[in-house]
Design an enzyme around this catalytic site. Structure first.
Site, PDB file in Angstrom:
ATOM      1  N   HIS A  78      10.153  28.625  -7.440  1.00 37.92           N
ATOM      2  CA  HIS A  78       8.978  28.942  -6.616  1.00 37.92           C
ATOM      3  C   HIS A  78       8.003  29.844  -7.362  1.00 37.92           C
ATOM      4  O   HIS A  78       8.376  30.874  -7.886  1.00 37.92           O
ATOM      5  CB  HIS A  78       9.396  29.634  -5.313  1.00 37.92           C
ATOM      6  CG  HIS A  78       8.226  29.952  -4.434  1.00 37.92           C
ATOM      7  ND1 HIS A  78       7.776  29.101  -3.447  1.00 37.92           N
ATOM      8  CD2 HIS A  78       7.377  31.015  -4.420  1.00 37.92           C
ATOM      9  CE1 HIS A  78       6.723  29.623  -2.854  1.00 37.92           C
ATOM     10  NE2 HIS A  78       6.457  30.797  -3.433  1.00 37.92           N
ATOM     11  N   HIS A  83      -1.234  17.599  -8.533  1.00 37.12           N
ATOM     12  CA  HIS A  83      -1.471  16.241  -8.040  1.00 37.12           C
ATOM     13  C   HIS A  83      -1.770  15.314  -9.219  1.00 37.12           C
ATOM     14  O   HIS A  83      -2.573  15.657 -10.095  1.00 37.12           O
ATOM     15  CB  HIS A  83      -2.708  16.198  -7.127  1.00 37.12           C
ATOM     16  CG  HIS A  83      -2.626  17.015  -5.879  1.00 37.12           C
ATOM     17  ND1 HIS A  83      -2.390  16.455  -4.639  1.00 37.12           N
ATOM     18  CD2 HIS A  83      -2.759  18.351  -5.663  1.00 37.12           C
ATOM     19  CE1 HIS A  83      -2.403  17.406  -3.709  1.00 37.12           C
ATOM     20  NE2 HIS A  83      -2.626  18.568  -4.310  1.00 37.12           N
ATOM     21  N   ASP A 107       3.184  11.793  -2.564  1.00 36.57           N
ATOM     22  CA  ASP A 107       2.518  12.607  -1.557  1.00 36.57           C
ATOM     23  C   ASP A 107       2.650  11.944  -0.182  1.00 36.57           C
ATOM     24  O   ASP A 107       2.556  10.728  -0.047  1.00 36.57           O
ATOM     25  CB  ASP A 107       1.034  12.782  -1.918  1.00 36.57           C
ATOM     26  CG  ASP A 107       0.387  13.917  -1.151  1.00 36.57           C
ATOM     27  OD1 ASP A 107       0.097  14.956  -1.767  1.00 36.57           O
ATOM     28  OD2 ASP A 107       0.184  13.778   0.074  1.00 36.57           O
ATOM     29  N   HIS A 124       1.812  23.106  -7.252  1.00 35.84           N
ATOM     30  CA  HIS A 124       2.028  21.666  -7.379  1.00 35.84           C
ATOM     31  C   HIS A 124       0.824  21.050  -8.050  1.00 35.84           C
ATOM     32  O   HIS A 124      -0.305  21.481  -7.854  1.00 35.84           O
ATOM     33  CB  HIS A 124       2.283  21.010  -6.011  1.00 35.84           C
ATOM     34  CG  HIS A 124       1.276  21.361  -4.976  1.00 35.84           C
ATOM     35  ND1 HIS A 124       1.253  22.583  -4.332  1.00 35.84           N
ATOM     36  CD2 HIS A 124       0.226  20.669  -4.486  1.00 35.84           C
ATOM     37  CE1 HIS A 124       0.251  22.620  -3.484  1.00 35.84           C
ATOM     38  NE2 HIS A 124      -0.404  21.471  -3.567  1.00 35.84           N
ATOM     39  N   THR A 127      -3.051  23.870   0.417  1.00 34.89           N
ATOM     40  CA  THR A 127      -2.442  24.023   1.738  1.00 34.89           C
ATOM     41  C   THR A 127      -0.977  24.419   1.667  1.00 34.89           C
ATOM     42  O   THR A 127      -0.415  24.878   2.650  1.00 34.89           O
ATOM     43  CB  THR A 127      -2.557  22.709   2.548  1.00 34.89           C
ATOM     44  OG1 THR A 127      -1.929  21.660   1.822  1.00 34.89           O
ATOM     45  CG2 THR A 127      -4.013  22.358   2.807  1.00 34.89           C
ATOM     46  N   CYS A 164      10.025  24.353  -1.540  1.00 35.86           N
ATOM     47  CA  CYS A 164      11.384  24.821  -1.883  1.00 35.86           C
ATOM     48  C   CYS A 164      12.415  24.021  -1.091  1.00 35.86           C
ATOM     49  O   CYS A 164      13.487  23.689  -1.610  1.00 35.86           O
ATOM     50  CB  CYS A 164      11.529  26.311  -1.610  1.00 35.86           C
ATOM     51  SG  CYS A 164      10.760  27.366  -2.858  1.00 35.86           S
TER      52      CYS A 164
END
Ligand code: 5GP
Ligand code: ZN
Length: 111
Positions: free
Chosen positions: A46, A99, A30, A97, A92, A7
């Protein structure tokens, strides 16, 4: 969420290297890349995980994959899409999200 790192990246409080942005998502490199190309697609709103995400945002992210991977130059040779969940799955950051990894032949299985 005030204490959420992604956020804070979305709001600009934490700087990031954005490769794409629109009204619903940002795409950033990343911090610790696992491949020559490793970006994160992050919804601006969020939500904690793949289990809390709306179908709308998941479908939206899917709808942008062609454009984003073309822009990154990895569509032609291929890429991997990963969503980690929970402790064993390696999530984590508790803000959904996705990847996207590419730029080399990726190993399998990823463990
Ligand atoms: P996860 O392990 O939750 O699936 O993925 C979190 C990813 O976010 C990790 O690959 C990690 O390197 C990346 N990451 C964590 N904090 C930051 C940050 O502040 N900036 C960027 N660009 N990436 C981050
Ligand atoms: Zn968040």
């Amino acid at each position: 969420m005030s204490d959420c790192v992604f956020c804070k990246i979305v709001s600009g409080e934490i700087p990031s290297n954005k490769v794409y942005e629109d009204d619903k998502i940002i795409v950033i490199n990343d911090l610790n890349p696992g491949a020559p190309v490793h970006v994160l697609i992050i919804p601006k709103e969020h939500t904690e995980s793949i289990l809390t995400a709306s179908a709308d945002i998941l479908v939206y992210i899917q709808s942008k994959l062609d454009e984003i991977t073309t822009k990154l130059g990895i569509k032609e040779k291929g890429f991997r899409v990963v969503i980690n969940y929970g402790k064993d799955g390696g999530q984590t950051v508790p803000h959904l999200h996705v990847h996207i990894l590419g730029g080399k032949v990726l190993g399998w299985p990823p463990c």
